[in-house]
Design an enzyme around this catalytic site. Structure first.
Site, short mmCIF file in Angstrom:
data_model
loop_
_atom_site.label_atom_id
_atom_site.label_comp_id
_atom_site.label_asym_id
_atom_site.label_seq_id
_atom_site.Cartn_x
_atom_site.Cartn_y
_atom_site.Cartn_z
N ASP A 20 0.79 -1.09 0.24
CA ASP A 20 -0.03 0.18 0.14
C ASP A 20 1.14 1.48 0.01
O ASP A 20 2.34 0.82 0.24
CB ASP A 20 -0.89 0.29 0.84
CG ASP A 20 -2.25 0.49 0.60
OD1 ASP A 20 -2.24 1.55 0.41
OD2 ASP A 20 -3.27 0.22 1.65
N GLU A 80 -17.66 9.94 5.40
CA GLU A 80 -16.60 8.32 5.54
C GLU A 80 -15.97 7.92 4.13
O GLU A 80 -16.47 7.74 3.34
CB GLU A 80 -17.83 6.74 5.68
CG GLU A 80 -18.75 6.92 4.48
CD GLU A 80 -20.14 5.69 4.18
OE1 GLU A 80 -19.72 5.38 5.06
OE2 GLU A 80 -20.87 5.58 3.45
#
Length: 711
Positions: A240, A452
């Site tokens: 990542d 979110e």
């Protein structure tokens, strides 16, 4: 294509490179090696629900909405379109020498993490809380994206984030997710395994966090023992972004960059999204990393590029002919709208308030911060649409001049006023006026990716993108209550990527639609649902809890008490639940045997008939429960989506294998235990709450296993 395999050609190319040149290829922004004819390439591209971050492309519903369709075929069709548009854009960009970020053919999707807790901000990127549903949709997405050409991949998919990641976002760079071996193999690993072994996914991305003490992007357990050795993965592993520097800066597992890159490379991470891998030159010279391991990593990477046809002469690969005119086509946008229509979940429809009949209406009120919001359509990791249709616009387009549409923003999405100079709740009087002038009121509440989402991705208002609770933020509940108190019929359209606590809404509001983030044409889809052009057929891919107090601690990665598979409380709206405007009847359900053993396959057949007045879609859901203490609740094992005209009936035949009955023990051995099992075949899970909500329950088949076996 040369007679040599891609891997042999890659090895031959890598053998001609210096150490520094090889290391330069292990970064997401891989450098050109002009003396060998190797062009620069940026590995970083996104395609979660459409080609993202590189200009115009079809913007499909967010992944959680795709999951709500319970339809593998739609996921495959969407991925095929994404691959086509990705190739079309790549071909155009290459023509003009554009090798920038988000311009390649290596797409870092799908996200097959398990949405174990509704507070997690990135949950809407996933296919929900169930390993089986996530596996099926993930496999079909990967296959659709990579294509079925016998020689070349259309695009390369990447299963992320391997393997245990679902919050908290604000701590992900230092967090240690502790999960038992049983939970790993029962819940967190199955979708990755399916993507690797069934779909042959080309890449796997590690997670930021540690899992059981090991940084995921340098985890021997995950990357070597499980991914490579146990599952036989042959593609490449990517970190990542900037995760490798977390090893020393945040996890404090290592002390300095050279130690971090050593851990990552030696344990199987081939590609660094970030800028830490240049330290590999030092690591090799100091004897920390064998140069042969660098060779292996770079061969893995060039094999992917060669499978994509990047080293063939222009025109030699059939995908080279895909024109830019294939981007954002009318057909692609129709598919986006169709997926949105199938994703909408009808949670409540008291006295059949829906669908609305526009010939009986003079005025409709449309209220709420998400009513005319483009951000509420698209979620995150999104592309740019050539046209957006909000819910307000969809309703206006649908009714035209026949019905007056009154609109009020109602309130800000999360602040207490829409204008900084106004007093709090500055749109309340307008809400009341709209309600008074309308025959029916559609209230559009919810969230968007500014609330979110991924930590730092959109400057999240909520802490790091995770939700602090399951309530609508700001004044949203107040304007809904004002609409209810007007006495007019109220329809709630909830645009969120996750489950909300809707207890008051369930008690007071007659009709509730869960619409997710429905894509750029989502407003058209929602309008067609509201007015009965299309019957709702979505099913919940996540559990809707009654309150956050029911949930275990957010940082606890044990599955005990989480999701429909392990919860012991009654849900508000259960996983697999969703109503329709039409009705379906299930015929006789038969199984060809009442015993299950290793290597045995059970065949179950039933029928579904549309007994209502509208065409509609319904999903056969088959759950299995081991009837003994200490085993999970009934678990989804098969699903089959059908679409039926009024009066139409269809026979459905499915199979179950021994592994569908087996459960993992504490040592992660897959055990088919002697004893009794129940198979539930119907259109919902066999819980008491769904039975109350629908008045239906699945057919039950009792199955016996004569002896215990390890599978």
């Amino acid at each position: 294509m040369s007679e040599k395999t891609f891997r042999e050609r890659a090895a031959e190319l890598v053998s001609q490179m210096t150490l520094e040149e090889k290391v330069s290829q292990t970064l997401h922004g891989a450098a050109a090696v002009e003396r060998l004819g190797i062009p620069a390439y940026n590995w970083w591209n996104e395609a979660l629900h459409g080609v993202a971050r590189a200009g115009v492309a079809t913007v499909f519903p967010q992944a959680i909405g795709v999951a709500a369709t319970f339809d593998e075929e739609l996921a495959a069709q969407m991925a095929e379109v994404i691959a086509t548009e990705g190739r079309a854009k790549y071909n155009m960009q290459q023509k003009y020498g554009d090798n920038d970020i988000y311009k390649g053919l290596t797409f870092w999707a799908p996200n097959v993490n398990i949405f174990r807790d509704p507070r997690w901000g990135r949950g809407h990127e996933t296919y929900g809380e169930d390993p089986y549903l996530t596996s099926r949709l993930g496999v079909r997405f990967v296959k659709g994206l990579q294509g079925d050409d016998p020689q070349y991949m259309k695009a390369a998919a990447c299963a992320k984030h391997f393997a245990v990641h679902s919050g908290p976002e604000g701590e992900r760079h230092s967090f240690n997710a502790v999960a038992s071996k049983q939970d790993m193999y029962e819940t967190y690993l199955p979708a990755f395994k399916a993507c690797v072994q069934e779909a042959k996914v080309e890449a796997v991305m590690g997670a930021y966090n540690r899992t059981n003490g090991e940084p995921c992007c340098g985890s021997k357990t995950l990357l070597k023992d499980i991914l490579r050795e146990e599952w036989g993965f042959e593609g490449h592993v990517v970190s990542d972004c900037w995760a490798v520097k977390d090893f020393h800066e945040n996890h404090h597992i290592t002390e300095k960059p050279v130690e971090s890159v050593t851990m990552a490379m030696n344990n199987g991470c081939d590609l660094n999204c970030g800028c830490t891998f240049p330290h590999l030159v030092q690591a090799v010279k100091e004897g920390r990393v064998e140069e042969s391991r660098i060779d292996e990593a770079v061969i893995n990477l060039f094999t992917t590029r060669m499978k994509l046809g990047m080293f063939q002469e222009p025109g030699e690969v059939s995908f080279d002919s895909i024109s830019y005119t294939e981007v954002d086509t009318p057909d692609h946008n129709r598919l986006s709208r169709e997926i949105a229509e199938q994703s909408v979940v009808l949670l409540k429809n008291e006295n059949n308030l829906l669908p609305l009949d526009k010939t009986k209406l003079k005025a409709i009120g449309v209220i709420g911060p998400n009513a005319d919001s483009r951000r509420a359509l698209v979620g995150n990791y999104e592309g740019t649409a050539s046209r957006y249709v909000t819910v307000l616009e969809g309703i206006q387009d649908y009714v035209g001049d026949e019905v007056r549409v009154f609109y009020s923003e109602g309130c800000h999405l999360y602040a207490d006023r829409t204008s900084n100079l106004a007093v709090a709740n500055d749109r309340l009087s307008e809400v009341k006026g709209v309600c008074e002038a309308s025959d029916v009121v559609v209230v559009c509440l919810g969230l968007d990716a500014s609330l979110e989402g991924e930590e730092g991705d959109t400057g999240n208002e909520f802490p790091s993108g995770d939700k602090p609770n399951l309530n609508y933020p700001g004044l949203q509940h107040e304007i809904l209550k004002a609409a209810y108190e007007s006495g007019k019929p109220v329809i709630l359209v909830s645009l969120t990527g996750s489950a909300m606590a809707l207890c008051w809404e369930d008690e007071h509001i007659p009709a509730i639609l869960q619409a997710w983030y429905p894509g750029a044409r989502g407003g058209s889809a929602i309008a067609r649902i509201l007015f009965g052009e299309k019957s709702p057929e979505g099913k919940l891919p996540v559990t809707f809890y009654r309150s956050v107090e029911e949930l275990p601690d957010f940082r606890d990665y044990s599955m005990k008490g989480r999701t429909y598979r392990y919860m012991d409380k009654e849900a508000l709206y259960p996983f697999g639940y969703g109503l329709s405007y039409t009705s379906f009847a299930q015929g006789e359900t038969v199984c060809d045997s009442t015993d299950i053993e290793k290597d045995k396959v059970l065949t179950i057949s039933t029928t579904l008939k549309n007994t209502g007045a509208m065409a509609g879609g319904e999903t056969l859901q088959v759950y299995v429960k081991a009837l003994r203490e200490g085993t999970p609740n009934p678990q989804l094992k098969v699903l089959k989506k059908v679409h039926l005209q009024p009066g139409e009936e269809q026979k459905i035949t499915i199979t179950l294998t021994a592994s569908d009955f087996a459960v993992y023990d504490e040592d992660a051995k897959l055990m088919l235990e002697a004893g009794e099992y129940a198979v539930y075949a119907g259109t919902q899970q066999p819980d008491t709450r769904t039975k109350k909500l629908t008045g239906k329950e699945p057919e039950i088949i009792n199955i016996h296993c004569p002896k215990t076996e390890i599978l």
